[in-house]
Design a protein around this motif. Structure first.
Motif, short mmCIF file in Angstrom:
data_model
loop_
_atom_site.label_atom_id
_atom_site.label_comp_id
_atom_site.label_asym_id
_atom_site.label_seq_id
_atom_site.Cartn_x
_atom_site.Cartn_y
_atom_site.Cartn_z
N SER A 22 0.88 -1.43 -0.08
CA SER A 22 0.03 0.19 -0.17
C SER A 22 0.96 0.92 0.03
O SER A 22 2.08 0.97 0.40
N GLN A 31 1.59 5.63 -1.72
CA GLN A 31 1.29 6.15 -2.81
C GLN A 31 2.67 5.98 -3.97
O GLN A 31 3.66 6.06 -3.43
N SER A 70 3.94 7.55 -7.50
CA SER A 70 3.86 8.73 -8.58
C SER A 70 4.66 8.27 -9.77
O SER A 70 5.74 7.86 -9.93
N MET A 74 -3.51 1.69 -14.81
CA MET A 74 -4.29 1.80 -13.54
C MET A 74 -4.87 0.53 -13.31
O MET A 74 -5.16 0.34 -12.13
N ARG A 119 -4.71 -1.89 -10.12
CA ARG A 119 -5.83 -2.08 -9.10
C ARG A 119 -6.31 -3.59 -8.86
O ARG A 119 -6.62 -4.09 -7.93
N GLY A 141 -4.11 -1.77 -2.99
CA GLY A 141 -3.82 -0.85 -1.88
C GLY A 141 -2.86 0.14 -2.26
O GLY A 141 -2.45 1.19 -1.42
N ILE A 142 -2.45 0.34 -3.56
CA ILE A 142 -1.41 1.27 -4.05
C ILE A 142 -2.15 2.44 -4.77
O ILE A 142 -3.15 2.25 -5.42
N LEU A 143 -1.91 3.50 -4.32
CA LEU A 143 -2.55 4.81 -4.81
C LEU A 143 -1.70 5.38 -5.88
O LEU A 143 -0.64 5.78 -5.59
N LEU A 144 -2.15 5.23 -6.99
CA LEU A 144 -1.40 5.83 -8.21
C LEU A 144 -1.80 7.28 -8.32
O LEU A 144 -2.65 7.82 -8.24
N TYR A 145 -0.61 7.97 -8.57
CA TYR A 145 -0.60 9.27 -8.78
C TYR A 145 -0.02 9.56 -10.14
O TYR A 145 1.30 9.39 -10.53
#
Length: 307
Positions: free
Chosen positions: A90, A92, A94, A111, A115, A120-124
Motif C-alpha cells: 500500500s 502512493q 507517482s 491503472m 488495481r 492498496g496502492i494509490l497511483l498518482y
C-alpha cells in the motif's frame, strides 16, 4: 540533521513567509526562527534571505530544499514499508507520463493492472513535459516516468523501451502524399510543432540540419486538443510518433505518412533516479509498467487509446 527542522524549512520555502509558515505549523514565529537559525548553524550556511515581501532561499537553501524533500520522502517510504511488513502493498506511487506521446497511452492499462494486483496502492499520474518530469525524479518528488529521450543525465537512469518512427500528420483536405514523405517535401509545409526544448522538436531540428534544409513553424502547440482542432480545420500539419499520429488521425480526420530520407525515430525510455531507491509499492508498479510495455513491443503493435 533534525528531520523536524527539515520539515519546517520546506514549509517556509513553500509559503515564502516565516509568519505564514508559523501559522500553518501551529508554532510561534520566534520558535520557528530559532529552529531555522539552528539549521543554518548545522549546515554553516545562510539558507534564506529575508525581504519585505517574505523570504527566498539562497543558492545553498535551494540545494538543501531539494535534498530535504528527498530525505523526507525516503523516511516516509521507510515508515510505510515498516508499517506494511507482512501485509499487502500500500502507499502512493507517482508515475510521470509525458503528454502527447505513447507514454500517456499507458495510463489506463497501468491503472487497471495495479488495481487488480495491488488494490492498496494509490497511483498518482503526472502528465508534464519530459524536462519537468526528469527534474521531479532527480529531486525525489516523483518515483518514475515514461518519456521520450535517453540522453544520459547525471541523477537519472534510463531503460530503453522502444523506438517509434515519426510521421507527418496532415489535414485530409490538403493531403497530397502517399504512405511516405521526405523531409524535402515537408520543408515546404506550414508546421505545428512543440517548443524547441521538447525532444520531438529536437529530433526534427536535427534531421533538417542533417539534410541542410530549413522549414517553417506556423505555431508552437503542446496541447493535443488544440493540435487536433488545428488539423481538423485544415490550418497546417504536424509531426508525431506513430502511436500518437494514429490517434490524432482518428480525432482530426487527417492522414499520416511515414517520414523517410532520412527516417526519424523517437526513443521511448523508462526513467528513475540513479541514486534514490524505489519503495516496495513503486517497485511493484515498475514491474507492471515494464511488463505492459514488453507485451506491446513483443506483439509489434502500436499503443492505442482504449475505447
Amino acid at each position: 540533521m533534525n528531520l523536524r527542522r527539515l520539515k519546517y524549512f520546506i514549509k517556509i520555502v513553500d509559503v515564502g513567509s516565516l509568519t505564514q509558515a508559523a501559522d500553518i505549523l501551529h508554532i510561534a514565529q520566534p520558535a520557528l526562527s530559532q529552529q531555522l537559525a539552528s539549521l543554518e548553524g548545522e549546515v554553516k550556511q545562510q539558507l534564506l534571505i529575508r525581504t519585505k515581501r517574505g523570504v527566498t532561499p539562497t543558492e545553498a537553501g535551494n540545494i538543501l530544499y531539494a535534498h530535504a524533500q528527498a530525505i523526507l520522502r525516503q523516511c516516509e517510504q521507510a515508515q510505510s514499508a515498516i508499517d506494511g511488513a507482512g501485509q499487502a502493498l500500500s502507499g502512493q506511487v507517482s508515475v510521470g507520463l509525458a503528454p502527447g506521446t505513447a507514454a500517456s497511452l499507458l495510463a489506463l492499462p497501468l491503472m487497471e493492472e495495479v488495481r487488480k494486483q495491488h488494490p492498496g496502492i494509490l497511483l498518482y499520474f503526472n502528465e508534464s513535459f519530459g524536462t519537468t518530469l526528469s527534474e521531479l525524479i532527480m529531486s525525489g518528488r516523483m518515483d518514475m516516468a515514461v518519456l521520450y529521450g535517453n540522453r544520459q543525465v547525471h541523477g537519472l537512469a534510463f531503460i530503453p523501451l522502444m523506438k517509434e518512427d515519426l510521421y507527418l500528420v496532415t489535414p485530409q483536405a490538403s493531403a497530397s502524399f502517399g504512405k511516405t514523405v521526405t523531409l524535402q517535401q515537408i520543408a515546404h509545409l506550414e508546421l505545428f510543432l512543440p517548443r524547441p526544448y521538447n525532444i520531438m522538436r529536437k529530433l526534427v531540428d536535427e534531421a533538417f540540419v542533417q539534410k541542410n534544409l530549413s522549414y517553417s513553424v506556423k505555431c508552437e502547440i503542446e496541447s493535443a486538443s488544440t493540435l487536433a482542432l488545428a488539423l481538423d480545420n485544415n490550418l497546417g500539419s504536424t509531426i508525431l510518433p506513430e502511436s500518437i499520429a494514429r490517434n490524432m488521425v482518428a480525432q482530426a480526420h487527417a492522414r499520416m505518412a511515414k517520414i523517410v530520407d532520412p527516417g526519424i525515430q523517437a526513443p521511448l525510455s523508462f526513467c528513475t533516479s540513479d541514486h534514490l531507491p524505489l519503495s516496495q509499492p513503486a517497485e511493484a508498479v515498475k514491474k507492471i509498467l515494464l511488463a505492459l510495455m514488453a507485451e506491446r513491443t513483443q506483439d509489434n503493435r502500436p499503443l492505442t487509446l482504449v475505447g
